[in-house]
Write a protein that holds these residues in place. Structure first.
Motif, PDB file in Angstrom:
ATOM      1  N   HIS A   1       0.843  -1.205   0.000  1.00  0.00           N
ATOM      2  CA  HIS A   1       0.000   0.000   0.000  1.00  0.00           C
ATOM      3  C   HIS A   1       0.874   1.250   0.000  1.00  0.00           C
ATOM      4  CE1 HIS A   1      -3.693  -2.265   0.784  1.00  0.00           C
ATOM      5  NE2 HIS A   1      -2.973  -2.982   1.624  1.00  0.00           N
ATOM      6  N   VAL A   2       2.028   1.171  -0.647  1.00  0.00           N
ATOM      7  CA  VAL A   2       2.996   2.263  -0.631  1.00  0.00           C
ATOM      8  C   VAL A   2       2.560   3.417  -1.529  1.00  0.00           C
ATOM      9  CG1 VAL A   2       5.357   2.904  -1.281  1.00  0.00           C
ATOM     10  CG2 VAL A   2       4.934   0.810   0.032  1.00  0.00           C
ATOM     11  N   VAL A   3       2.259   3.135  -2.777  1.00  0.00           N
ATOM     12  CA  VAL A   3       1.933   4.194  -3.735  1.00  0.00           C
ATOM     13  C   VAL A   3       0.645   4.908  -3.338  1.00  0.00           C
ATOM     14  CG1 VAL A   3       1.343   4.684  -6.141  1.00  0.00           C
ATOM     15  CG2 VAL A   3       3.228   3.127  -5.614  1.00  0.00           C
ATOM     16  N   GLU A   4      -0.377   4.136  -2.949  1.00  0.00           N
ATOM     17  CA  GLU A   4      -1.666   4.756  -2.619  1.00  0.00           C
ATOM     18  C   GLU A   4      -1.597   5.637  -1.382  1.00  0.00           C
ATOM     19  OE1 GLU A   4      -4.450   1.794  -0.171  1.00  0.00           O
ATOM     20  OE2 GLU A   4      -3.574   0.823  -1.917  1.00  0.00           O
ATOM     21  N   THR A   5      -0.703   5.302  -0.430  1.00  0.00           N
ATOM     22  CA  THR A   5      -0.628   6.073   0.812  1.00  0.00           C
ATOM     23  C   THR A   5       0.544   7.056   0.839  1.00  0.00           C
ATOM     24  OG1 THR A   5       0.792   4.451   1.906  1.00  0.00           O
ATOM     25  CG2 THR A   5      -1.609   4.139   2.128  1.00  0.00           C
ATOM     26  N   GLY A   6       1.557   6.816  -0.006  1.00  0.00           N
ATOM     27  CA  GLY A   6       2.764   7.626   0.043  1.00  0.00           C
ATOM     28  C   GLY A   6       3.658   7.265   1.222  1.00  0.00           C
ATOM     29  N   ASP A   7       3.313   6.192   1.932  1.00  0.00           N
ATOM     30  CA  ASP A   7       4.042   5.745   3.118  1.00  0.00           C
ATOM     31  C   ASP A   7       4.853   4.505   2.753  1.00  0.00           C
ATOM     32  OD1 ASP A   7       4.902   4.661   5.520  1.00  0.00           O
ATOM     33  OD2 ASP A   7       2.943   4.809   6.508  1.00  0.00           O
ATOM     34  N   HIS A   8       6.168   4.668   2.695  1.00  0.00           N
ATOM     35  CA  HIS A   8       7.031   3.561   2.271  1.00  0.00           C
ATOM     36  C   HIS A   8       7.207   2.484   3.324  1.00  0.00           C
ATOM     37  CE1 HIS A   8       8.199   4.916  -1.715  1.00  0.00           C
ATOM     38  NE2 HIS A   8       7.980   6.123  -1.220  1.00  0.00           N
TER      39      HIS A   8
ATOM     40  N   LEU B   1      16.192  -3.514 -15.723  1.00  0.00           N
ATOM     41  CA  LEU B   1      15.174  -2.560 -16.164  1.00  0.00           C
ATOM     42  C   LEU B   1      15.650  -1.111 -16.077  1.00  0.00           C
ATOM     43  CD1 LEU B   1      12.052  -4.165 -14.432  1.00  0.00           C
ATOM     44  CD2 LEU B   1      12.535  -4.113 -16.901  1.00  0.00           C
ATOM     45  N   GLY B   2      16.842  -0.898 -15.538  1.00  0.00           N
ATOM     46  CA  GLY B   2      17.368   0.456 -15.396  1.00  0.00           C
ATOM     47  C   GLY B   2      16.752   1.237 -14.255  1.00  0.00           C
ATOM     48  N   VAL B   3      16.203   0.536 -13.257  1.00  0.00           N
ATOM     49  CA  VAL B   3      15.584   1.190 -12.107  1.00  0.00           C
ATOM     50  C   VAL B   3      16.684   1.603 -11.129  1.00  0.00           C
ATOM     51  CG1 VAL B   3      14.003   0.863 -10.155  1.00  0.00           C
ATOM     52  CG2 VAL B   3      13.466  -0.144 -12.388  1.00  0.00           C
ATOM     53  N   ALA B   4      16.629   2.833 -10.659  1.00  0.00           N
ATOM     54  CA  ALA B   4      17.612   3.334  -9.695  1.00  0.00           C
ATOM     55  C   ALA B   4      17.534   2.528  -8.402  1.00  0.00           C
ATOM     56  CB  ALA B   4      17.353   4.809  -9.397  1.00  0.00           C
ATOM     57  N   PRO B   5      18.661   2.348  -7.737  1.00  0.00           N
ATOM     58  CA  PRO B   5      18.649   1.606  -6.477  1.00  0.00           C
ATOM     59  C   PRO B   5      17.747   2.273  -5.437  1.00  0.00           C
ATOM     60  CG  PRO B   5      20.902   2.014  -7.218  1.00  0.00           C
ATOM     61  CD  PRO B   5      19.992   2.799  -8.114  1.00  0.00           C
ATOM     62  N   ALA B   6      17.181   1.448  -4.568  1.00  0.00           N
ATOM     63  CA  ALA B   6      16.340   1.946  -3.477  1.00  0.00           C
ATOM     64  C   ALA B   6      17.200   2.710  -2.474  1.00  0.00           C
ATOM     65  CB  ALA B   6      15.651   0.769  -2.785  1.00  0.00           C
ATOM     66  N   PRO B   7      16.592   3.581  -1.673  1.00  0.00           N
ATOM     67  CA  PRO B   7      17.364   4.334  -0.692  1.00  0.00           C
ATOM     68  C   PRO B   7      17.877   3.473   0.466  1.00  0.00           C
ATOM     69  CG  PRO B   7      15.033   4.838  -0.483  1.00  0.00           C
ATOM     70  CD  PRO B   7      15.187   3.971  -1.694  1.00  0.00           C
TER      71      PRO B   7
ATOM     72  N   CYS C   1      12.369  -6.976   3.037  1.00  0.00           N
ATOM     73  CA  CYS C   1      13.368  -5.911   3.065  1.00  0.00           C
ATOM     74  C   CYS C   1      13.917  -5.845   4.498  1.00  0.00           C
ATOM     75  CB  CYS C   1      12.731  -4.582   2.651  1.00  0.00           C
ATOM     76  SG  CYS C   1      11.631  -3.872   3.900  1.00  0.00           S
ATOM     77  N   PRO C   2      14.984  -5.086   4.738  1.00  0.00           N
ATOM     78  CA  PRO C   2      15.529  -5.004   6.103  1.00  0.00           C
ATOM     79  C   PRO C   2      14.503  -4.526   7.142  1.00  0.00           C
ATOM     80  CG  PRO C   2      17.131  -4.172   4.547  1.00  0.00           C
ATOM     81  CD  PRO C   2      15.858  -4.415   3.767  1.00  0.00           C
ATOM     82  N   MET C   3      13.646  -3.579   6.787  1.00  0.00           N
ATOM     83  CA  MET C   3      12.630  -3.081   7.719  1.00  0.00           C
ATOM     84  C   MET C   3      11.674  -4.197   8.122  1.00  0.00           C
ATOM     85  SD  MET C   3       9.682  -0.205   7.002  1.00  0.00           S
ATOM     86  CE  MET C   3       8.906  -1.217   5.733  1.00  0.00           C
ATOM     87  N   CYS C   4      11.193  -4.941   7.136  1.00  0.00           N
ATOM     88  CA  CYS C   4      10.232  -6.004   7.412  1.00  0.00           C
ATOM     89  C   CYS C   4      10.885  -7.175   8.133  1.00  0.00           C
ATOM     90  CB  CYS C   4       9.571  -6.457   6.123  1.00  0.00           C
ATOM     91  SG  CYS C   4       8.524  -5.175   5.385  1.00  0.00           S
ATOM     92  N   ALA C   5      12.130  -7.477   7.774  1.00  0.00           N
ATOM     93  CA  ALA C   5      12.851  -8.544   8.470  1.00  0.00           C
ATOM     94  C   ALA C   5      13.020  -8.182   9.945  1.00  0.00           C
ATOM     95  CB  ALA C   5      14.207  -8.784   7.816  1.00  0.00           C
TER      96      ALA C   5
ATOM     97  N   GLN D   1      17.500 -11.565  -6.461  1.00  0.00           N
ATOM     98  CA  GLN D   1      16.824 -11.640  -7.761  1.00  0.00           C
ATOM     99  C   GLN D   1      16.187 -10.306  -8.112  1.00  0.00           C
ATOM    100  OE1 GLN D   1      14.374 -15.052  -6.590  1.00  0.00           O
ATOM    101  NE2 GLN D   1      15.022 -16.091  -8.476  1.00  0.00           N
ATOM    102  N   LEU D   2      15.473  -9.709  -7.160  1.00  0.00           N
ATOM    103  CA  LEU D   2      14.800  -8.440  -7.415  1.00  0.00           C
ATOM    104  C   LEU D   2      15.808  -7.369  -7.812  1.00  0.00           C
ATOM    105  CD1 LEU D   2      12.259  -6.698  -7.487  1.00  0.00           C
ATOM    106  CD2 LEU D   2      12.570  -6.308  -5.025  1.00  0.00           C
ATOM    107  N   SER D   3      16.896  -7.297  -7.108  1.00  0.00           N
ATOM    108  CA  SER D   3      17.924  -6.313  -7.428  1.00  0.00           C
ATOM    109  C   SER D   3      18.433  -6.495  -8.858  1.00  0.00           C
ATOM    110  CB  SER D   3      19.066  -6.426  -6.429  1.00  0.00           C
ATOM    111  OG  SER D   3      20.072  -5.506  -6.731  1.00  0.00           O
ATOM    112  N   ALA D   4      18.673  -7.730  -9.247  1.00  0.00           N
ATOM    113  CA  ALA D   4      19.141  -8.005 -10.614  1.00  0.00           C
ATOM    114  C   ALA D   4      18.076  -7.614 -11.635  1.00  0.00           C
ATOM    115  CB  ALA D   4      19.512  -9.478 -10.767  1.00  0.00           C
ATOM    116  N   TRP D   5      16.823  -7.971 -11.376  1.00  0.00           N
ATOM    117  CA  TRP D   5      15.749  -7.638 -12.314  1.00  0.00           C
ATOM    118  C   TRP D   5      15.607  -6.129 -12.468  1.00  0.00           C
ATOM    119  CZ3 TRP D   5      11.809 -11.200  -9.395  1.00  0.00           C
ATOM    120  CH2 TRP D   5      12.120 -12.538  -9.640  1.00  0.00           C
TER     121      TRP D   5
END
Length: 164
Positions: free
Chosen positions: A45-52, A116-122, A85-89, A108-112
């Motif tokens: 529910h990240v995009v809909e709420t803006g809360d990562h 796709l040329g997606v910038a790394p997560a913060p 992710c580290p937060m959820c773990a 796997q996600l990082s490689a995918w």
């Protein structure tokens, strides 16, 4: 990993597809009790709420902390479409949930996303055991990898086409 695990992982992939259909990143999770009862399920529910912090694994950990005894939490299994992710773990570890079973790994996600040329997560992706060394973890599930990869490809292509 057995057929029961794959059954719940397929449900997680379905939930990830629901997240994508609602415009969010494709992640889904299911919390199952020690006796096999589905206690809860959720998707991103990240995009809909803006809360990562609105990841399904985090939401299920919070629910478990409020509704289950320590023994029930330890006997439960969290199934998820993508490795925590580290937060959820960390939430999983602090709450004392039991086993984690995931369809696709952070690696796997990082490689995918790189393909796709997606910038790394913060926040750097880490394996669950790097955050919670004692966690009982199983994954990835090779038979579901291509489905999960396709969901992420579709999300990021849509995201880019919307000017983001």
């Amino acid at each position: 990993m057995n057929e029961t695990d794959l059954h719940y992982l397929r449900r997680c992939v379905d939930l990830a597809a629901q997240a994508l259909a609602s415009g969010d990143e494709p992640f889904g999770s299911v919390l199952v009790s020690g006796d096999g009862t589905v206690l809860g399920e959720d998707h991103n529910h990240v995009v809909e709420t803006g809360d990562h912090t609105r990841h399904p694994e985090f939401e299920l950990a919070r629910w478990a902390a409020a509704h289950l005894s320590p023994q029930e939490r330890a006997a439960a299994t969290v199934y998820t479409s993508g490795e925590h992710c580290p937060m959820c773990a960390a939430a999983h570890g602090w709450v004392g949930l039991g086993r984690i079973v995931y369809a696709s790994s952070s690696e796997q996600l990082s490689a995918w996303l790189g393909e796709l040329g997606v910038a790394p997560a913060p926040v750097r992706g880490l394996a669950i055991r790097e955050v919670v060394p004692s966690a009982a973890v199983e994954g990835p599930a090779p038979e579901l990898a291509e489905q999960v990869r396709e969901l992420h490809r579709r999300f990021h292509e849509r995201y880019r086409s919307n000017g983001n």
